[in-house]
Motif scaffolding. Structure first.
Motif, PDB file in Angstrom:
ATOM      1  N   GLU A  17       0.824  -1.394  -0.002  1.00 21.74           N
ATOM      2  CA  GLU A  17      -0.033   0.024   0.086  1.00 21.74           C
ATOM      3  C   GLU A  17       0.965   1.133  -0.034  1.00 21.74           C
ATOM      4  OE1 GLU A  17      -3.935  -0.453   2.168  1.00 21.74           O
ATOM      5  OE2 GLU A  17      -2.375  -1.489   3.383  1.00 21.74           O
ATOM      6  N   PHE A  18       0.598   2.296  -1.011  1.00 25.38           N
ATOM      7  CA  PHE A  18       1.277   3.370  -0.942  1.00 25.38           C
ATOM      8  C   PHE A  18       0.184   4.699  -0.435  1.00 25.38           C
ATOM      9  CE2 PHE A  18       3.590   0.931  -4.030  1.00 25.38           C
ATOM     10  CZ  PHE A  18       5.116   1.156  -3.550  1.00 25.38           C
ATOM     11  N   GLN A  19       0.904   5.405   0.413  1.00 25.77           N
ATOM     12  CA  GLN A  19      -0.148   6.513   0.899  1.00 25.77           C
ATOM     13  C   GLN A  19       0.797   7.657   0.734  1.00 25.77           C
ATOM     14  OE1 GLN A  19       0.106   6.006   5.053  1.00 25.77           O
ATOM     15  NE2 GLN A  19      -1.781   7.395   5.315  1.00 25.77           N
ATOM     16  N   THR A  24      -3.991  10.424   2.080  1.00 26.23           N
ATOM     17  CA  THR A  24      -4.922   9.661   1.293  1.00 26.23           C
ATOM     18  C   THR A  24      -3.933   8.655   0.414  1.00 26.23           C
ATOM     19  OG1 THR A  24      -4.283  11.125  -0.850  1.00 26.23           O
ATOM     20  CG2 THR A  24      -6.164  11.777   0.456  1.00 26.23           C
ATOM     21  N   PHE A  25      -4.564   7.624   0.286  1.00 23.57           N
ATOM     22  CA  PHE A  25      -4.244   6.480  -0.441  1.00 23.57           C
ATOM     23  C   PHE A  25      -4.022   6.351  -1.955  1.00 23.57           C
ATOM     24  CE2 PHE A  25      -4.882   4.927   3.891  1.00 23.57           C
ATOM     25  CZ  PHE A  25      -3.781   4.102   4.083  1.00 23.57           C
ATOM     26  N   VAL A 114       5.257   5.462   2.321  1.00 23.46           N
ATOM     27  CA  VAL A 114       4.681   6.898   2.402  1.00 23.46           C
ATOM     28  C   VAL A 114       5.202   7.516   1.083  1.00 23.46           C
ATOM     29  CG1 VAL A 114       4.111   8.774   3.701  1.00 23.46           C
ATOM     30  CG2 VAL A 114       4.196   6.670   4.503  1.00 23.46           C
ATOM     31  N   LEU A 115       4.464   8.213   0.175  1.00 20.69           N
ATOM     32  CA  LEU A 115       5.145   9.185  -0.644  1.00 20.69           C
ATOM     33  C   LEU A 115       5.543  10.610  -0.304  1.00 20.69           C
ATOM     34  CD1 LEU A 115       3.144   8.221  -3.842  1.00 20.69           C
ATOM     35  CD2 LEU A 115       5.249   6.954  -3.106  1.00 20.69           C
ATOM     36  N   LYS A 116       6.897  10.896  -0.001  1.00 18.03           N
ATOM     37  CA  LYS A 116       6.971  12.052   0.619  1.00 18.03           C
ATOM     38  C   LYS A 116       7.354  13.059  -0.368  1.00 18.03           C
ATOM     39  CE  LYS A 116       7.725  12.185   4.556  1.00 18.03           C
ATOM     40  NZ  LYS A 116       6.872  12.670   5.774  1.00 18.03           N
TER      41      LYS A 116
END
Length: 154
Positions: A17-19, A24-25, A114-116
């Protein structure tokens, strides 16, 4: 996050899972459409020649709502890219579509990737003359007599 780190994490997960940083996902039916090594060879504004390497993951949402990428499948894609492309261990940069293609750093919060948000920055601050931080001045500490009606300054 380096490629070696994601390879350690994936076998411990049930789902990938990427968030986004705002919570938001990325939809569950995303595809990893590309994995590659990006080499950026450039000159900064101070005249220093630089070279950076990163591993690029491109995420894409399709109308394939039954698609779910499992950790083992992603690990196999990573291993294939290492084998066929000679990819080295480097920081991962994720491309993901929003209003335009965004580039993100990758972290893991113990459950999700997590996409930063990435930020631009000057790499040659000393050559540009840009102060590191704007000096903070307290108005109460300024000389109150510097611009009185009789001072002649205005």
């Amino acid at each position: 996050m380096k490629l070696s780190h994601i390879k350690e994490i994936l076998p411990t997960l049930g789902n990938v899972e990427f968030q986004l940083e705002d919570g938001t996902f990325v939809p569950e039916h995303f595809h990893v459409t590309e994995i590659g090594q990006i080499i950026k060879h450039f000159i900064d504004c101070g005249g220093v020649i630089r070279k950076e390497k990163a591993i690029s993951f491109q995420l894409w949402n399709a109308n394939d709502y039954q698609h779910r990428l499992k950790p083992g499948k992603l690990l196999n894609i990573i291993k294939l890219s290492e084998e066929k492309l000679g990819i080295e261990d480097a920081e991962i940069e994720v491309e993901y579509q929003s209003e335009t293609i965004g580039k993100y750093d990758l972290e893991f919060n113990g459950k999700n990737f997590v996409l930063k948000n990435k930020q631009t920055a000057c790499l040659a601050n000393d050559a540009c003359g840009i102060p590191a931080e704007k000096p903070k001045v307290k108005l109460a500490e300024l000389n109150a007599n510097c611009c009185t009606p009789d001072s002649g300054c205005c």
